[in-house]
Scaffold this motif. Sequence first.
Motif, PDB file in Angstrom:
ATOM      1  N   LEU A   1       0.828  -1.210   0.000  1.00  0.00           N
ATOM      2  CA  LEU A   1       0.000   0.000   0.000  1.00  0.00           C
ATOM      3  C   LEU A   1       0.860   1.256   0.000  1.00  0.00           C
ATOM      4  O   LEU A   1       0.584   2.212  -0.723  1.00  0.00           O
ATOM      5  CB  LEU A   1      -0.931   0.007   1.223  1.00  0.00           C
ATOM      6  N   ASN A   2       1.909   1.244   0.808  1.00  0.00           N
ATOM      7  CA  ASN A   2       2.783   2.410   0.896  1.00  0.00           C
ATOM      8  C   ASN A   2       3.500   2.660  -0.431  1.00  0.00           C
ATOM      9  O   ASN A   2       3.535   3.781  -0.931  1.00  0.00           O
ATOM     10  CB  ASN A   2       3.792   2.245   2.028  1.00  0.00           C
ATOM     11  N   TYR A   3       4.058   1.604  -1.012  1.00  0.00           N
ATOM     12  CA  TYR A   3       4.815   1.783  -2.253  1.00  0.00           C
ATOM     13  C   TYR A   3       3.916   2.254  -3.390  1.00  0.00           C
ATOM     14  O   TYR A   3       4.242   3.199  -4.106  1.00  0.00           O
ATOM     15  CB  TYR A   3       5.535   0.482  -2.642  1.00  0.00           C
ATOM     16  N   LEU A   4       2.783   1.603  -3.534  1.00  0.00           N
ATOM     17  CA  LEU A   4       1.866   1.981  -4.612  1.00  0.00           C
ATOM     18  C   LEU A   4       1.312   3.382  -4.391  1.00  0.00           C
ATOM     19  O   LEU A   4       1.289   4.207  -5.313  1.00  0.00           O
ATOM     20  CB  LEU A   4       0.733   0.958  -4.747  1.00  0.00           C
ATOM     21  N   GLY A   5       0.888   3.677  -3.173  1.00  0.00           N
ATOM     22  CA  GLY A   5       0.348   5.000  -2.871  1.00  0.00           C
ATOM     23  C   GLY A   5       1.373   6.099  -3.099  1.00  0.00           C
ATOM     24  O   GLY A   5       1.080   7.130  -3.718  1.00  0.00           O
ATOM     25  N   TYR A   6       2.585   5.890  -2.624  1.00  0.00           N
ATOM     26  CA  TYR A   6       3.650   6.886  -2.793  1.00  0.00           C
ATOM     27  C   TYR A   6       3.978   7.084  -4.279  1.00  0.00           C
ATOM     28  O   TYR A   6       4.159   8.210  -4.739  1.00  0.00           O
ATOM     29  CB  TYR A   6       4.896   6.461  -2.014  1.00  0.00           C
TER      30      TYR A   6
ATOM     31  N   GLY B   1       1.349  11.943  -9.649  1.00  0.00           N
ATOM     32  CA  GLY B   1       0.197  12.832  -9.678  1.00  0.00           C
ATOM     33  C   GLY B   1      -1.081  12.166 -10.147  1.00  0.00           C
ATOM     34  O   GLY B   1      -1.942  12.810 -10.736  1.00  0.00           O
ATOM     35  N   GLN B   2      -1.213  10.886  -9.874  1.00  0.00           N
ATOM     36  CA  GLN B   2      -2.434  10.182 -10.299  1.00  0.00           C
ATOM     37  C   GLN B   2      -3.086   9.484  -9.113  1.00  0.00           C
ATOM     38  O   GLN B   2      -2.414   9.157  -8.139  1.00  0.00           O
ATOM     39  CB  GLN B   2      -2.142   9.198 -11.428  1.00  0.00           C
TER      40      GLN B   2
ATOM     41  N   GLU C   1      -7.083   7.952  -3.794  1.00  0.00           N
ATOM     42  CA  GLU C   1      -6.849   6.535  -3.506  1.00  0.00           C
ATOM     43  C   GLU C   1      -5.445   6.333  -2.932  1.00  0.00           C
ATOM     44  O   GLU C   1      -5.248   5.534  -2.013  1.00  0.00           O
ATOM     45  CB  GLU C   1      -7.040   5.692  -4.765  1.00  0.00           C
ATOM     46  N   ALA C   2      -4.467   7.073  -3.446  1.00  0.00           N
ATOM     47  CA  ALA C   2      -3.101   6.994  -2.935  1.00  0.00           C
ATOM     48  C   ALA C   2      -3.064   7.408  -1.471  1.00  0.00           C
ATOM     49  O   ALA C   2      -2.436   6.738  -0.633  1.00  0.00           O
ATOM     50  CB  ALA C   2      -2.169   7.882  -3.752  1.00  0.00           C
ATOM     51  N   PHE C   3      -3.740   8.504  -1.146  1.00  0.00           N
ATOM     52  CA  PHE C   3      -3.781   8.972   0.238  1.00  0.00           C
ATOM     53  C   PHE C   3      -4.432   7.921   1.141  1.00  0.00           C
ATOM     54  O   PHE C   3      -3.920   7.621   2.222  1.00  0.00           O
ATOM     55  CB  PHE C   3      -4.517  10.310   0.323  1.00  0.00           C
TER      56      PHE C   3
END
Length: 191
Positions: free
Chosen positions: A102-107, A113-114, A118-120
């Motif tokens: 989750l952290n890697y994908l979100g970061y 900038g996409q 969901e990233a947050f």
Amino acid sequence: KANNFIKLNDYDSAELLLKSLSLDYENAQIYLDLGDVLRMKNRPEEAIKYYKAAIKASGKNDSVWVLYYALGVSYEQAGEWKKAEEALLKAAELSQNHYLVLNYLGYTWLKQGQNINEAFTMIVSAYNQAPDDPNINDSLGWALYNLGYYGMAEGYLEKATEAAPANAVISDHLGDVYWFTNRKNEARFQW
């Protein structure tokens, strides 16, 4: 023996040994270790080949998500974002949203900038699973910074910097936050 070479930062010897083993054995762990060594040697394109072999050799087991995670990281490092995103989403699904994924994908989404909302959400979920991990504190602080919440970001980035003072990326992020909270001298020091 290969793990001992890795612990000694002798990646060339580890690579040689693991490559010779991979010729004789179709083993997911050997392929995973070899992929990791190649990624540490900044050769993600080669690592991808071995992570794919590890996935193929692993069958269906509970830890296969780790292989998709490593594959996704390698694709991202090789500049193949769509393939990276696909592998990381698969890792998230298989791991039932493990905080590392989750952290890697979100970061990474934030960097690009996409999928900002969901990233947050992913980064907050990762933080809820591992609130003391400096990389996750950095991601949460950086996410808040990117959303314009500089004051809120500060505490998370300070915590990350305390836990990982030698991490240049975290120090850079903290410097950016200090700059926007009018702490210019401290910002310069962090940079």
